[in-house]
Design an enzyme around this catalytic site. Structure first.
Site, PDB file in Angstrom:
ATOM      1  CG  HIS A 150      -5.398   1.403   5.105  1.00 16.32           C
ATOM      2  ND1 HIS A 150      -6.215   0.304   5.009  1.00 16.32           N
ATOM      3  CD2 HIS A 150      -4.761   1.500   3.914  1.00 16.32           C
ATOM      4  CE1 HIS A 150      -6.072  -0.238   3.802  1.00 16.32           C
ATOM      5  NE2 HIS A 150      -5.196   0.495   3.117  1.00 16.32           N
ATOM      6  CG  LEU A 151       0.793   4.665   3.315  1.00 15.02           C
ATOM      7  CD1 LEU A 151       2.220   4.605   3.809  1.00 15.02           C
ATOM      8  CD2 LEU A 151       0.704   4.266   1.869  1.00 15.02           C
ATOM      9  CG  HIS A 152      -4.639   7.727   3.411  1.00 16.97           C
ATOM     10  ND1 HIS A 152      -4.516   7.250   4.708  1.00 16.97           N
ATOM     11  CD2 HIS A 152      -5.014   9.015   3.515  1.00 16.97           C
ATOM     12  CE1 HIS A 152      -4.817   8.220   5.556  1.00 16.97           C
ATOM     13  NE2 HIS A 152      -5.118   9.312   4.851  1.00 16.97           N
ATOM     14  CD  GLN A 153       1.215   9.945  -2.976  1.00 15.11           C
ATOM     15  OE1 GLN A 153       2.123   9.382  -2.413  1.00 15.11           O
ATOM     16  NE2 GLN A 153       1.315  10.422  -4.184  1.00 15.11           N
TER      17      GLN A 153
END
Length: 182
Positions: free
Chosen positions: A140-143
């Site tokens: 799950h992409l996260h910045q």
């Protein structure tokens, strides 16, 4: 009579910084070794489950239409935020244009809020794509938005294998959430 050259075991050097300034931290393997990958449905993914919780329980600072801002459960510094799309995607290239725009806008707003609440001297921003790039939760992409202060890292992580954080997660979340719409 000459002596045979000896070969020292690699373990003789474990934990010793080398010419590149590496610091060996084998205690981190317990965290790295945790199974944090999830299937495409994301039922156990913390970034998929957080929006279904109350803000305090999910550590959520702000909810947008396509993405949300959450406190990092394992922060590098006080106020360490993550901007996550609601949609369970791993690759930046899988985001829609609208998701990219909202993640960017939430990142800008997070920087503004953090400046007002805690006045850091700088920030680290980053997206780690894939486990080999440092993604702890790669599915799950996260910045990351990591506030930094001069001298914020001291000897404790090196000597005591401890990171000193002067603020509880919930205290920081409340401050940031209250400042969000100011």
């Amino acid at each position: 009579m000459s002596e045979e050259p000896t070969v020292e075991a690699a373990s003789d050097f474990a934990g010793v910084p080398d010419a590149f300034g590496r610091l060996w931290v084998p205690h981190r393997m317990a965290y790295i070794g945790e199974n944090k990958t999830v299937d495409k449905s994301g039922p156990r993914c913390p970034f998929c489950t957080a929006p279904g919780k109350q803000d305090a329980d999910g550590l959520i600072v702000h909810r947008g239409a396509l993405a949300f801002v959450v406190m990092n459960l394992y922060p590098y510094s006080p106020g360490h935020l993550l901007v996550c799309p609601y949609r369970h995607v791993a690759a930046y290239t899988d985001l829609t244009g609208d998701e990219i725009a909202e993640i960017g806008a939430l990142t800008q707003q997070s920087l503004d809020v953090l400046h007002r609440v805690s006045d850091p001297g700088g920030f680290n921003l980053g997206v780690n794509l894939g486990a080999v790039a440092g993604a702890g939760i790669e599915a799950h992409l996260h910045q990351h938005i990591v506030p930094r202060w001069r001298g914020d890292m001291n000897f404790l992580p090196v000597v005591g294998q401890t990171r000193a954080l002067p603020q509880l997660l919930e205290d920081g979340r409340q401050l940031l959430q209250a400042a969000w719409d100011e």
